[in-house]
Structure formats: structure tokens, C-alpha cells
Design a protein around this motif. Structure first.
Motif, short mmCIF file in Angstrom:
data_model
loop_
_atom_site.label_atom_id
_atom_site.label_comp_id
_atom_site.label_asym_id
_atom_site.label_seq_id
_atom_site.Cartn_x
_atom_site.Cartn_y
_atom_site.Cartn_z
N ARG A 72 -0.70 -8.75 5.67
CA ARG A 72 -2.00 -7.93 6.06
C ARG A 72 -2.73 -8.79 7.01
O ARG A 72 -2.78 -9.96 7.06
N ASP A 128 -6.56 -10.99 0.11
CA ASP A 128 -5.59 -9.87 0.38
C ASP A 128 -4.41 -10.20 1.19
O ASP A 128 -3.28 -9.74 1.16
N GLY A 131 5.66 -0.03 -3.73
CA GLY A 131 4.24 0.63 -4.23
C GLY A 131 4.48 1.93 -5.02
O GLY A 131 5.64 2.43 -4.89
N ASP A 184 3.75 4.81 -4.13
CA ASP A 184 4.21 5.83 -3.09
C ASP A 184 5.55 5.75 -2.58
O ASP A 184 6.15 6.42 -1.75
N SER A 199 5.40 -3.05 4.54
CA SER A 199 4.26 -2.38 4.94
C SER A 199 4.78 -1.13 5.72
O SER A 199 4.33 -0.58 6.82
N PHE A 237 5.51 2.57 5.18
CA PHE A 237 4.90 3.79 4.05
C PHE A 237 5.61 4.98 4.65
O PHE A 237 6.11 5.42 5.66
N SER A 263 -2.80 1.58 7.76
CA SER A 263 -2.07 1.56 6.51
C SER A 263 -3.01 2.45 5.55
O SER A 263 -3.86 2.34 5.25
N LYS A 276 -2.71 2.24 2.40
CA LYS A 276 -3.24 1.32 1.18
C LYS A 276 -3.77 -0.01 2.06
O LYS A 276 -3.45 -0.41 3.06
#
Ligand SMILES: O=C1O[C@H](COP(=O)(O)O)[C@@H](O)[C@H](O)[C@H]1O
Length: 225
Positions: A82, A90, A124, A126, A131, A133, A152, A154
Motif C-alpha cells: 500500500r 497499513d 480477501g 471479494d 492488490s 481486485f 483500490s 479496499k
């Protein structure tokens, strides 16, 4: 960009009574691969996810592995990060460093993509991995090794991540999933139904390597077998 190719057979998956058993097995799996690659070529390249995976690596910090694993031979990478400072709560780097690496390590090619020995991936609810998605154009990136996302779904919104060509060039991948929130995505990713828009977790597929799903019973609860 071309569609990623996906193997049709179901990947190997192991279901554990609970996360405690899963973490014991994951430690042995990782330590055995570390020994294999260190003896074959003197180094072990390991790719880490963020999230709950780091907690599931805790048994590596216990006997016998904390003493037997050749930590100095590990080369550690992150599958995604991130875009926050390294000391931000994070940060995937901070999570892995505080919870795992600081305790054991003094931190100091077929297709042209790098081939890592072991990637330890999470997933995740989802169905995202790294990362990457669901429904995002980055899942179709097939040229770059690393890419970035600014939107993102999330938080935090800005991240960098390995792409599928790099992930899918690995020698071994452990896809580690615990908890009922992820059960529907596990069912979808490990199901045999073909879809034109598979979840990112279903796009993890090794042409020349071994993919193993480590699941607890809650995560595996919607699987038939
Ligand atoms: O945001 C992320 O999420 C996934 C899954 O995390 P989890 O806490 O649901 O296990 C993680 O694998 C990825 O590295 C991270 O950046």
C-alpha cells in the motif's frame, strides 16, 4: 492485453480443522521448501502478502523452525504494498517486519518474468489476491512485472503490486485462507464452473509449479468435497 490463461483442473487444496492446525502445516511446508532451495542453490526467494497471512506464519517463529531454518539465506519480497510510509499501520512491510521478519532476519526464467521459489498469498472476501481486485483492468496486465492502483476498492486506495505473469511464474504458491467471510470466494475460485470473468484468486495458476490452498474449515465450508 491478452487474457490470462487458466488451468482447467481444480488446484490441490487442504482443509484444516482450524487456523492453528493450518499455521502448523504452513510452517512445515515453508521450512521444507526453504531447505530444498537453500541446498539446491544457496538461497530462498520468498514473496509475502500482507493481511492475516502474517499471523498464520507465526509457527515459523517457534521450535524447531526458528533454529533450523537458514534465515540468512532468505530473500524476501512483497507481492503488493500500500502506498503509505513504511512505519504506517497499513503498510504490508511494517506488518511483516513487526510480526515476523524482525524476529528472525537481520534485514539489512522461462518467459522473461522472475521466478520466485515460494509466494505466500492471502485472499480477501471479494476474491482479490495481492492488490489485484475483481473486475479491475489490472488483472489483465500481461507485460509489466509490477503495476500500481490508485482506486483500490479496499483502503488504502493507492498500492503497488506484482502482476499475474509474475505470480503465475512462481515455483510454489501457498494460497492461505481462513474464516467464513471468504467461503463464497473460495467456493467460486475452486469451483469447476467456467466463467468469462473469474475472481483474481481463480487466476492464480502455475504452468510450471505447484499451487496449494491452505484452508480452515470455515473458509472451506461451501465446498462440496
Ligand atoms: O489488502 C490486502 O488484502 C489481502 C487479503 O488480506 P486479509 O487480511 O483478508 O487476509 C492481502 O493478501 C494483501 O497482501 C493485502 O494488501
Amino acid at each position: 492485453m491478452a487474457e490470462a490463461s487458466i488451468k482447467s483442473e481444480k488446484p490441490k487444496h487442504i482443509v484444516f480443522k482450524g487456523e492453528e492446525d493450518l499455521s502448523k502445516s504452513l510452517a512445515k511446508y515453508t521450512a521444507d521448501l526453504s531447505e530444498k532451495f537453500v541446498s539446491e542453490r544457496g538461497a530462498f526467494t520468498v514473496v509475502l502478502s500482507g493481511g492475516s497471512l502474517i499471523e498464520s506464519l507465526r509457527k515459523l517463529l517457534e521450535a524447531p523452525y526458528v533454529d533450523t531454518v537458514e534465515w540468512a539465506k532468505w530473500h524476501v519480497f512483497w507481492v503488493d504494498e500500500r502506498v503509505v510510509k513504511k512505519d504506517h499501520p497499513d503498510s504490508n512491510y511494517k506488518l511483516a517486519f513487526d510480526g515476523f521478519l524482525s524476529k528472525v532476519v537481520e534485514l539489512s526464467k522461462d518467459n522473461g518474468f522472475p521466478k520466485f521459489d515460494l509466494m505466500l498469498l492471502g485472499m480477501g472476501p471479494d476474491g482479490h489476491v495481492a492488490s489485484l481486485f475483481p473486475g479491475h483492468p489490472l488483472v489483465k496486465e500481461n507485460q509489466r512485472w509490477v503495476t500500481f492502483i490508485k482506486d483500490s476498492p479496499k483502503p488504502p486506495p493507492q498500492r503497488i503490486t506484482f502482476t499475474f505473469p509474475v505470480i503465475n511464474s512462481s515455483s510454489y504458491i501457498a494460497q492461505v485462507v481462513c474464516g467464513s467471510n471468504e467461503a463464497a470466494a473460495v467456493h467460486s475460485a475452486l469451483g469447476t464452473e467456467k466463467t468469462s470473468d473469474p475472481l483474481p484468486a481463480a487466476m492464480v495458476s502455475l504452468k510450471d509449479g505447484e499451487l496449494t490452498w491452505f484452508l480452515d474449515e470455515a473458509a472451506a465450508s461451501l465446498l462440496q468435497d
